[in-house]
Design an enzyme around this catalytic site. Sequence first.
Site, PDB file in Angstrom:
ATOM      1  CB  CYS A  52      -1.034  -0.026   1.130  1.00 16.38           C
ATOM      2  SG  CYS A  52      -2.396   1.113   0.822  1.00 16.38           S
TER       3      CYS A  52
ATOM      4  CD  GLU B 260      -1.415  -5.857   5.560  1.00 14.75           C
ATOM      5  OE1 GLU B 260      -1.142  -6.171   4.390  1.00 14.75           O
ATOM      6  OE2 GLU B 260      -1.768  -4.711   5.907  1.00 14.75           O
TER       7      GLU B 260
ATOM      8  CG  HIS C  82      -3.476  -3.222   3.219  1.00 14.89           C
ATOM      9  ND1 HIS C  82      -2.481  -2.892   4.115  1.00 14.89           N
ATOM     10  CD2 HIS C  82      -3.917  -2.050   2.702  1.00 14.89           C
ATOM     11  CE1 HIS C  82      -2.337  -1.574   4.154  1.00 14.89           C
ATOM     12  NE2 HIS C  82      -3.198  -1.037   3.304  1.00 14.89           N
TER      13      HIS C  82
END
Length: 242
Positions: A111, A218, A216
């Site tokens: 990001c 994660e 993102h």
Amino acid sequence: MPLPLIGLTTYNDKNQYGFPVAALMHKYILAVSEAGGTPVLIPSGLTEDARSTLLECLDGILFTGGGDIATETFGGEPHPRVAAVDPARDSMELALFKAAASDGKPFLGICRGFQVVNVALGGTLYTDIADQRPGAIKHDYNPGTQRQVLAHEVRVDSDTRLAEITGEPVLKVNSLHHQGAKELAAALKSVACAPDGLVEAVVLPGLPFGLAVQWHPEWLTDQPAMRKLFFAFVAACRERKT
Ligand code: MN
């Protein structure tokens, strides 16, 4: 066997008493740990000597998400929605990225980290996609509440490192950004785009692992493709270590 040391950049915040803290959302730490890395948090405001000492020890760096990069760093158009600018973090990350890339250290950008990679190499950003890119789809899902919403697809170019890692031509991703790559730095290669053509992933050719994504991963580690991304990154860091 010692695990590779993965540096993760942090943001500056205040705790409940109003005192300054260096912080990072735990999802990044978990994703790196689960992939077999040792997470090392990197504060901003390091001296040049401290930064280079740390860089020497690290086997790879994850440039994490966060607020907008100061518009002045890339000659961008000021915009009222530019938010959470942190010059100390900007200068640390831009310098750290340049040093890491010239050392050939593996990196993963996420990001804001994707945007840091582009700006550090001379690229520019839309300072607000919705205002400046005609025909853009919605990319700015509320970062406070919608981190696991699959907002849009990205088409992964075949015969790229990203395609090789994920094994999937189309990924479903979250989208928590209001800025994005406008002019891509000459050194970077686009490897995945959103349906509106916005670049969502780049590689820096010539490195063992130099990849940055605008989404993102994660928050999406329930998807095998996103876990593979972290495993491939940590594997490249481990290889460099040995
Ligand atoms: Mn997006």
